[in-house]
Write an enzyme that holds these catalytic residues in place. Structure first.
Site, PDB file in Angstrom:
ATOM      1  N   CYS A 195      32.352 -14.504  21.149  1.00  0.00           N
ATOM      2  CA  CYS A 195      32.513 -15.956  20.969  1.00  0.00           C
ATOM      3  C   CYS A 195      33.509 -16.322  19.860  1.00  0.00           C
ATOM      4  O   CYS A 195      34.337 -17.216  20.034  1.00  0.00           O
ATOM      5  CB  CYS A 195      31.164 -16.613  20.694  1.00  0.00           C
ATOM      6  SG  CYS A 195      30.145 -15.726  19.515  1.00  0.00           S
ATOM      7  N   GLN A 251      29.403 -18.978  11.299  1.00  0.00           N
ATOM      8  CA  GLN A 251      28.893 -18.899  12.667  1.00  0.00           C
ATOM      9  C   GLN A 251      27.458 -19.401  12.800  1.00  0.00           C
ATOM     10  O   GLN A 251      26.585 -19.091  11.987  1.00  0.00           O
ATOM     11  CB  GLN A 251      29.010 -17.450  13.169  1.00  0.00           C
ATOM     12  CG  GLN A 251      30.466 -16.995  13.205  1.00  0.00           C
ATOM     13  CD  GLN A 251      30.673 -15.604  13.784  1.00  0.00           C
ATOM     14  OE1 GLN A 251      31.516 -14.876  13.285  1.00  0.00           O
ATOM     15  NE2 GLN A 251      29.952 -15.231  14.825  1.00  0.00           N
ATOM     16  N   LYS A 277      34.792  -6.431  16.077  1.00  0.00           N
ATOM     17  CA  LYS A 277      35.040  -7.017  17.397  1.00  0.00           C
ATOM     18  C   LYS A 277      36.185  -8.023  17.312  1.00  0.00           C
ATOM     19  O   LYS A 277      37.093  -8.035  18.149  1.00  0.00           O
ATOM     20  CB  LYS A 277      33.791  -7.752  17.900  1.00  0.00           C
ATOM     21  CG  LYS A 277      32.686  -6.868  18.431  1.00  0.00           C
ATOM     22  CD  LYS A 277      31.516  -7.763  18.847  1.00  0.00           C
ATOM     23  CE  LYS A 277      30.225  -6.997  18.919  1.00  0.00           C
ATOM     24  NZ  LYS A 277      29.042  -7.865  19.021  1.00  0.00           N
ATOM     25  N   HIS A 317      30.615 -22.452  16.230  1.00  0.00           N
ATOM     26  CA  HIS A 317      31.211 -21.608  15.194  1.00  0.00           C
ATOM     27  C   HIS A 317      32.426 -22.329  14.595  1.00  0.00           C
ATOM     28  O   HIS A 317      33.235 -22.911  15.330  1.00  0.00           O
ATOM     29  CB  HIS A 317      31.706 -20.284  15.775  1.00  0.00           C
ATOM     30  CG  HIS A 317      30.611 -19.365  16.242  1.00  0.00           C
ATOM     31  ND1 HIS A 317      29.282 -19.557  15.953  1.00  0.00           N
ATOM     32  CD2 HIS A 317      30.681 -18.221  16.970  1.00  0.00           C
ATOM     33  CE1 HIS A 317      28.575 -18.578  16.490  1.00  0.00           C
ATOM     34  NE2 HIS A 317      29.390 -17.769  17.112  1.00  0.00           N
TER      35      HIS A 317
END
Ligand code: A2P
Length: 350
Positions: free
Chosen positions: A130, A157, A229, A258
């Site tokens: 995301c 986040q 990531k 976020h």
């Protein structure tokens, strides 16, 4: 027009339910849906597209009935086990987990950024993390125009990114705080806080009233997996394998959306007006930047939207060609459900 058959795996979860909502809104040419979850949810009723659907337990035979597409939002273990089974039966899986994202045989797709990758799939297409999705939507037009040299990500986040238990931890923390406040109001002479405790369901520390610089597990190099990531997925999506990137990802006590501070250094000089125009004309990106009126993207106003919002656009004078951006998106919608449904939509339109 051909009508398609689609399976939603993890249909009872936070992302899965939003996938259903986005599918209802888009009304794609899909004639049949099946909703799957774990054995715990088998037999549950979910109202969807004006009909009552019964949730089925996912198993090895779930894909025998021949689906065109499946959207998986049931975690990595479930994806690792069942996506290859689905793909082997001719179903194209759009997978929301991290299981296949860095697999060189699996395209990692944000439809506004690299739709051309969709055709390279071998039955599985990965939906990025995301926090990466919203970042690359803002960065792609700038990389195309000025060639990015280095990125510094700092994220804020929401707990919804950690699933139902993440949301529960924040709700319980707020309840616990409210209980203590009532106690203090009633017994003002007592300086000891009532010792109400609550069990944490997801995070290693209370998320209420805290910022946790810890999302996903810690790696040997001191980074978290979430940070890794963001770094690796950005490189793969932008097709810039050697791009210099660093990241600090932080969980904050916000329910949804976020927010990200992104510092970007370019190879080339840029004109600020041109840069803002490039952001304004990129699909799926909305510039919200008027500090005189205190206008900048906020989690509370972005929640429920499908676009990525960018504001606080300003030159970084500490380097030759640098800019700072504040990027906000609904992590459950554009960061997961919407992006997955958009990939299916693109495949239907191809
Ligand atoms: P269930 O509701 O039956 O547990 P979240 O991330 O919001 O916690 O949601 C996770 C989703 O993944 C839920 O729909 C959950 O179903 C589903 N899920 C978890 N484990 C499995 C599994 N082994 N097989 C199928 N679905 C699973």
């Amino acid at each position: 027009m051909k009508k398609y058959k689609l399976a939603v795996v993890g249909a009872t979860g936070l992302v899965g339910r939003t996938v259903l909502k986005v599918l209802e809104e888009k009304n794609l040419p899909i004639s049949e849906y099946s909703l799957f979850a774990s054995a715990r949810s088998s037999g549950k009723n979910i109202s969807f597209m004006g009909k009552n659907y019964i949730v089925k337990e996912l198993n090895e035979h779930s894909f025998d009935e021949g689906f065109d597409f499946a959207i998986f939002s049931a975690g990595s273990d479930t994806s690792k086990k069942y996506s290859p089974i689905a793909a082997s039966k001719g179903c194209i899986v759009v997978d929301n987990s991290s299981a296949f994202r860095m697999d060189s045989n699996v395209p990692l797709v944000v439809p506004e950024v690299n739709p051309e990758e969709i055709k390279n799939n071998h039955g599985i297409i990965a939906n990025p993390n995301c926090s990466t999705i919203q970042a690359v939507v803002a960065l792609k037009p700038l990389d195309d125009k000025y060639k990015i040299k280095r990125i510094i990500y700092s994220t804020y986040q929401a707990v919804s990114g950690a699933g139902r238990n993440g949301v529960l931890d924040l709700e319980n923390g707020i309840r616990n705080y409210a209980d203590n406040q009532n106690y203090l109001n009633t017994y003002t002479s007592n300086t000891n806080l009532k010792n109400t405790t609550y069990e944490l369901s997801k995070f290693p520390h209370p998320i209420f009233s805290n910022c946790l610089p810890h999302i996903d597990v810690f790696l040997e190099n001191g980074y978290t997996k979430e940070e890794e990531k963001m770094i690796n997925e950005t490189r793969k999506i932008l097709k810039r394998p050697d791009l210099k990137i660093t990241a600090t990802t932080v969980r904050v006590p916000v329910f949804n959306c976020h927010s990200e501070s992104i510092n970007v250094e370019f190879e080339h000089e840029f004109d600020m007006n041109d840069l803002v125009d490039a952001l304004k004309s990129f699909p799926g990106l909305v510039v919200q930047d008027n500090v005189k009126d205190n206008l900048y993207p906020l989690a509370s106003s972005v929640s429920g939207k499908d676009e990525v919002f960018v504001g606080r656009i300003r030159r970084d004078d500490s380097i030759p060609y640098g800019v700072n951006l504040w990027v906000v998106a609904d992590n459950i919608r554009k960061g997961a459900a919407t992006n997955a449904v958009q990939i299916v939509e693109k495949m239907i339109m191809l």
